[in-house]
Design a protein around this motif. Structure first.
Motif, PDB file in Angstrom:
ATOM      1  N   LYS A 188      -0.467  -0.333 -18.770  1.00 49.75           N
ATOM      2  CA  LYS A 188      -1.518  -0.227 -17.760  1.00 49.75           C
ATOM      3  C   LYS A 188      -2.108   1.185 -17.710  1.00 49.75           C
ATOM      4  N   LEU A 189      -1.249   2.194 -17.805  1.00 46.79           N
ATOM      5  CA  LEU A 189      -1.708   3.582 -17.753  1.00 46.79           C
ATOM      6  C   LEU A 189      -2.588   3.960 -18.936  1.00 46.79           C
ATOM      7  N   LEU A 190      -2.441   3.268 -20.053  1.00 42.44           N
ATOM      8  CA  LEU A 190      -3.255   3.582 -21.229  1.00 42.44           C
ATOM      9  C   LEU A 190      -4.738   3.280 -21.006  1.00 42.44           C
ATOM     10  N   SER A 191      -5.042   2.575 -19.917  1.00 49.07           N
ATOM     11  CA  SER A 191      -6.438   2.279 -19.576  1.00 49.07           C
ATOM     12  C   SER A 191      -6.924   3.103 -18.387  1.00 49.07           C
ATOM     13  N   THR A 192      -6.205   4.159 -18.053  1.00 44.87           N
ATOM     14  CA  THR A 192      -6.564   4.988 -16.899  1.00 44.87           C
ATOM     15  C   THR A 192      -6.747   6.444 -17.333  1.00 44.87           C
ATOM     16  N   PRO A 193      -7.247   7.284 -16.438  1.00 46.14           N
ATOM     17  CA  PRO A 193      -7.383   8.709 -16.762  1.00 46.14           C
ATOM     18  C   PRO A 193      -6.063   9.401 -17.107  1.00 46.14           C
ATOM     19  N   ALA A 194      -4.937   8.808 -16.755  1.00 41.37           N
ATOM     20  CA  ALA A 194      -3.639   9.408 -17.094  1.00 41.37           C
ATOM     21  C   ALA A 194      -3.452   9.525 -18.603  1.00 41.37           C
ATOM     22  N   SER A 195      -4.198   8.740 -19.365  1.00 41.25           N
ATOM     23  CA  SER A 195      -4.040   8.757 -20.822  1.00 41.25           C
ATOM     24  C   SER A 195      -5.180   9.462 -21.536  1.00 41.25           C
ATOM     25  N   ARG A 196      -6.004  10.197 -20.813  1.00 37.42           N
ATOM     26  CA  ARG A 196      -7.161  10.825 -21.466  1.00 37.42           C
ATOM     27  C   ARG A 196      -6.770  11.849 -22.533  1.00 37.42           C
ATOM     28  N   ILE A 197      -5.559  12.382 -22.466  1.00 43.47           N
ATOM     29  CA  ILE A 197      -5.117  13.348 -23.469  1.00 43.47           C
ATOM     30  C   ILE A 197      -4.543  12.673 -24.713  1.00 43.47           C
ATOM     31  N   VAL A 198      -4.404  11.353 -24.671  1.00 45.03           N
ATOM     32  CA  VAL A 198      -3.808  10.604 -25.777  1.00 45.03           C
ATOM     33  C   VAL A 198      -4.904  10.241 -26.777  1.00 45.03           C
ATOM     34  N   THR A 199      -4.656  10.510 -28.051  1.00 44.48           N
ATOM     35  CA  THR A 199      -5.646  10.172 -29.081  1.00 44.48           C
ATOM     36  C   THR A 199      -5.786   8.658 -29.198  1.00 44.48           C
ATOM     37  N   PRO A 200      -6.925   8.180 -29.684  1.00 43.99           N
ATOM     38  CA  PRO A 200      -7.085   6.732 -29.880  1.00 43.99           C
ATOM     39  C   PRO A 200      -5.999   6.136 -30.790  1.00 43.99           C
ATOM     40  N   GLU A 201      -5.603   6.878 -31.808  1.00 47.79           N
ATOM     41  CA  GLU A 201      -4.553   6.388 -32.715  1.00 47.79           C
ATOM     42  C   GLU A 201      -3.226   6.245 -31.986  1.00 47.79           C
ATOM     43  N   THR A 206       0.837  -1.196   0.000  1.00 43.58           N
ATOM     44  CA  THR A 206       0.000   0.000   0.000  1.00 43.58           C
ATOM     45  C   THR A 206       0.866   1.238   0.000  1.00 43.58           C
ATOM     46  N   THR A 207       0.256   2.332  -0.361  1.00 44.02           N
ATOM     47  CA  THR A 207       0.915   3.627  -0.249  1.00 44.02           C
ATOM     48  C   THR A 207       0.049   4.491   0.647  1.00 44.02           C
ATOM     49  N   ARG A 208       0.635   5.504   1.242  1.00 43.79           N
ATOM     50  CA  ARG A 208      -0.110   6.407   2.118  1.00 43.79           C
ATOM     51  C   ARG A 208      -0.509   7.643   1.342  1.00 43.79           C
ATOM     52  N   GLN A 209      -1.776   7.988   1.441  1.00 43.64           N
ATOM     53  CA  GLN A 209      -2.266   9.212   0.830  1.00 43.64           C
ATOM     54  C   GLN A 209      -2.371  10.270   1.913  1.00 43.64           C
ATOM     55  N   GLN A 210      -2.741  11.452   1.506  1.00 36.28           N
ATOM     56  CA  GLN A 210      -2.943  12.553   2.440  1.00 36.28           C
ATOM     57  C   GLN A 210      -3.883  12.092   3.545  1.00 36.28           C
ATOM     58  N   GLY A 211      -3.535  12.379   4.805  1.00 36.91           N
ATOM     59  CA  GLY A 211      -4.361  11.954   5.923  1.00 36.91           C
ATOM     60  C   GLY A 211      -4.023  10.546   6.382  1.00 36.91           C
ATOM     61  N   ASN A 212      -2.931   9.963   5.903  1.00 36.22           N
ATOM     62  CA  ASN A 212      -2.475   8.628   6.262  1.00 36.22           C
ATOM     63  C   ASN A 212      -3.493   7.531   5.974  1.00 36.22           C
ATOM     64  N   GLN A 213      -4.332   7.725   4.987  1.00 36.78           N
ATOM     65  CA  GLN A 213      -5.266   6.693   4.572  1.00 36.78           C
ATOM     66  C   GLN A 213      -4.582   5.777   3.571  1.00 36.78           C
ATOM     67  N   PRO A 214      -4.447   4.468   3.875  1.00 34.75           N
ATOM     68  CA  PRO A 214      -3.789   3.583   2.916  1.00 34.75           C
ATOM     69  C   PRO A 214      -4.685   3.301   1.724  1.00 34.75           C
ATOM     70  N   CYS A 215      -4.072   3.065   0.610  1.00 35.61           N
ATOM     71  CA  CYS A 215      -4.824   2.655  -0.575  1.00 35.61           C
ATOM     72  C   CYS A 215      -3.972   1.667  -1.348  1.00 35.61           C
ATOM     73  N   GLU A 216      -4.582   0.804  -2.110  1.00 29.64           N
ATOM     74  CA  GLU A 216      -3.844  -0.144  -2.934  1.00 29.64           C
ATOM     75  C   GLU A 216      -3.004   0.602  -3.935  1.00 29.64           C
ATOM     76  N   ARG A 217      -1.790   0.163  -4.163  1.00 29.59           N
ATOM     77  CA  ARG A 217      -0.931   0.782  -5.170  1.00 29.59           C
ATOM     78  C   ARG A 217      -1.493   0.444  -6.539  1.00 29.59           C
ATOM     79  N   SER A 218      -1.552   1.443  -7.391  1.00 33.45           N
ATOM     80  CA  SER A 218      -2.103   1.244  -8.725  1.00 33.45           C
ATOM     81  C   SER A 218      -1.147   1.792  -9.755  1.00 33.45           C
ATOM     82  N   ALA A 219      -1.616   1.952 -10.964  1.00 32.87           N
ATOM     83  CA  ALA A 219      -0.779   2.441 -12.058  1.00 32.87           C
ATOM     84  C   ALA A 219      -0.617   3.945 -12.013  1.00 32.87           C
TER      85      ALA A 219
END
Length: 115
Positions: free
Chosen positions: A71-84, A7-20
């Motif tokens: 993995k990131l190509l299926s997340t909001p991190a890639s929303r600026i990337v064109t489909p092509e 896990t990683t710690r987010q603001q407020g020390n709330q753990p969350c699963e590590r993701s892409a």
């Protein structure tokens, strides 16, 4: 001894699963995730970048880097990337993760730039 999921710690020390690079609480990509996508886009025309450059910038070997990009190509991190461009980046990831494929000259130009 039991092993707990990483896990990683987010603001407020709330753990969350590590993701892409996208947190549980927010759909906004992390700055690191955006940087990975931006780097992949920048070096897309040349097969994704040289192994040494990837290691210097991100501290990981190319297989880990391209798994992360894929993995990131299926997340909001890639929303600026064109489909092509997403399709091209997925193809580059497949080639870099399976070096026996020969449909992309590594470190060379892709078909998109006409060379």
């Amino acid at each position: 001894m039991t092993v707990e999921p990483e896990t990683t710690r987010q603001q407020g020390n709330q753990p969350c699963e590590r993701s892409a690079g996208v947190t549980e609480r927010s759909e906004r990509p992390s700055p690191d995730a955006r940087e990975v996508v931006a780097y992949a886009l920048k070096w897309m025309r040349w097969g994704g970048g040289e192994a040494e450059d990837i290691f210097v910038h991100f501290g990981v070997d190319p297989p880990r880097f391209f798994l992360r990009v894929r993995k990131l190509l299926s997340t909001p991190a890639s929303r600026i990337v064109t489909p092509e461009d997403k399709a091209e980046l997925r193809r580059i990831c497949a080639v870099r993760l399976n070096p026996t494929r020969s449909d992309l000259p590594l470190g060379g130009a892709t078909e998109r730039d006409g060379t």
